[in-house]
Design a protein around this motif. Sequence first.
Motif, mmCIF file in Angstrom:
data_model
loop_
_atom_site.group_PDB
_atom_site.id
_atom_site.type_symbol
_atom_site.label_atom_id
_atom_site.label_comp_id
_atom_site.label_asym_id
_atom_site.label_seq_id
_atom_site.Cartn_x
_atom_site.Cartn_y
_atom_site.Cartn_z
ATOM 1 N N UNK A 30 0.710 -48.047 -62.004
ATOM 2 C CA UNK A 30 1.279 -49.371 -62.282
ATOM 3 C C UNK A 30 0.346 -50.466 -61.762
ATOM 4 N N UNK A 31 0.569 -51.688 -62.225
ATOM 5 C CA UNK A 31 -0.280 -52.798 -61.773
ATOM 6 C C UNK A 31 -0.128 -53.055 -60.282
ATOM 7 N N UNK A 32 1.071 -52.849 -59.761
ATOM 8 C CA UNK A 32 1.351 -53.052 -58.334
ATOM 9 C C UNK A 32 2.112 -51.833 -57.839
ATOM 10 N N UNK A 33 1.632 -51.243 -56.751
ATOM 11 C CA UNK A 33 2.282 -50.028 -56.256
ATOM 12 C C UNK A 33 2.525 -50.109 -54.763
ATOM 13 N N UNK A 34 3.565 -49.399 -54.330
ATOM 14 C CA UNK A 34 3.889 -49.341 -52.915
ATOM 15 C C UNK A 34 2.906 -48.397 -52.232
ATOM 16 N N UNK A 35 2.385 -48.831 -51.098
ATOM 17 C CA UNK A 35 1.409 -48.004 -50.382
ATOM 18 C C UNK A 35 1.799 -47.751 -48.940
ATOM 19 N N UNK A 36 2.821 -48.402 -48.462
ATOM 20 C CA UNK A 36 3.267 -48.194 -47.083
ATOM 21 C C UNK A 36 4.782 -48.270 -47.055
ATOM 22 N N UNK A 37 5.395 -47.437 -46.217
ATOM 23 C CA UNK A 37 6.843 -47.355 -46.170
ATOM 24 C C UNK A 37 7.312 -47.434 -44.722
ATOM 25 N N UNK A 38 8.493 -48.036 -44.513
ATOM 26 C CA UNK A 38 9.049 -48.126 -43.165
ATOM 27 C C UNK A 38 9.777 -46.836 -42.810
ATOM 28 N N UNK A 39 10.429 -46.832 -41.674
ATOM 29 C CA UNK A 39 11.114 -45.635 -41.193
ATOM 30 C C UNK A 39 12.258 -45.187 -42.076
ATOM 31 N N UNK A 42 11.737 -47.337 -47.148
ATOM 32 C CA UNK A 42 11.636 -48.523 -48.000
ATOM 33 C C UNK A 42 10.191 -49.020 -47.994
ATOM 34 N N UNK A 43 9.665 -49.371 -49.178
ATOM 35 C CA UNK A 43 8.281 -49.861 -49.216
ATOM 36 C C UNK A 43 8.152 -51.217 -48.524
ATOM 37 N N UNK A 44 7.095 -51.360 -47.726
ATOM 38 C CA UNK A 44 6.825 -52.650 -47.080
ATOM 39 C C UNK A 44 5.344 -53.020 -47.148
ATOM 40 N N UNK A 45 4.595 -52.290 -47.938
ATOM 41 C CA UNK A 45 3.186 -52.594 -48.163
ATOM 42 C C UNK A 45 2.852 -52.344 -49.623
ATOM 43 N N UNK A 46 2.119 -53.264 -50.221
ATOM 44 C CA UNK A 46 1.830 -53.169 -51.650
ATOM 45 C C UNK A 46 0.333 -53.287 -51.890
ATOM 46 N N UNK A 47 -0.107 -52.761 -53.016
ATOM 47 C CA UNK A 47 -1.520 -52.778 -53.367
ATOM 48 C C UNK A 47 -1.634 -52.862 -54.895
ATOM 49 N N UNK A 48 -2.663 -53.558 -55.359
ATOM 50 C CA UNK A 48 -2.904 -53.604 -56.799
ATOM 51 C C UNK A 48 -3.639 -52.339 -57.234
ATOM 52 N N UNK A 49 -3.658 -52.116 -58.524
ATOM 53 C CA UNK A 49 -4.352 -50.946 -59.070
ATOM 54 C C UNK A 49 -5.834 -50.971 -58.710
ATOM 55 N N UNK A 50 -6.465 -52.116 -58.832
ATOM 56 C CA UNK A 50 -7.897 -52.193 -58.538
ATOM 57 C C UNK A 50 -8.174 -51.976 -57.044
ATOM 58 N N UNK A 51 -7.312 -52.497 -56.172
ATOM 59 C CA UNK A 51 -7.485 -52.253 -54.740
ATOM 60 C C UNK A 51 -7.351 -50.763 -54.431
ATOM 61 N N UNK A 52 -6.386 -50.133 -55.083
ATOM 62 C CA UNK A 52 -6.194 -48.693 -54.897
ATOM 63 C C UNK A 52 -7.443 -47.913 -55.312
ATOM 64 N N UNK A 53 -8.032 -48.277 -56.440
ATOM 65 C CA UNK A 53 -9.214 -47.570 -56.925
ATOM 66 C C UNK A 53 -10.391 -47.739 -55.955
ATOM 67 N N UNK A 54 -10.552 -48.931 -55.415
ATOM 68 C CA UNK A 54 -11.650 -49.175 -54.467
ATOM 69 C C UNK A 54 -11.448 -48.357 -53.190
ATOM 70 N N UNK A 55 -10.242 -48.377 -52.654
ATOM 71 C CA UNK A 55 -9.980 -47.655 -51.401
ATOM 72 C C UNK A 55 -10.091 -46.149 -51.607
#
Length: 115
Positions: A30-39, A42-55
Amino acid sequence: MSRFKVSIALLVVLFFVFGASLLASISMLPDRMATHFDGNGEPNGWMTRSEHMVIMGFLGAVLPSFIMAICWTTRYMAASSVNIPYREYWMAEERRIESTEFVFEHSVWLACLFL
């Protein structure tokens, strides 16, 4: 074929497979995806598709290469700066090349596991 050549060949194949899978998955994300979750999950960190590909590209390509580079440079470091058990034995002049080659060859296998 020596085990070292096999490990290098496998590493090259794995780099290509990693790159192909990364490129093949870009259209499925997806264009925006959850990348971090709390205890609570629930998602509390988001990343774009391009950021995900770079990382993911960085972690998949640069990190294994960096580990291999560190292990390769042990042959040029002062023996006192290499932290291994029985350093005086393994880094003695008559065994230094063989010891550092052993460390580098195993770092290639570690890079394969990373990929």
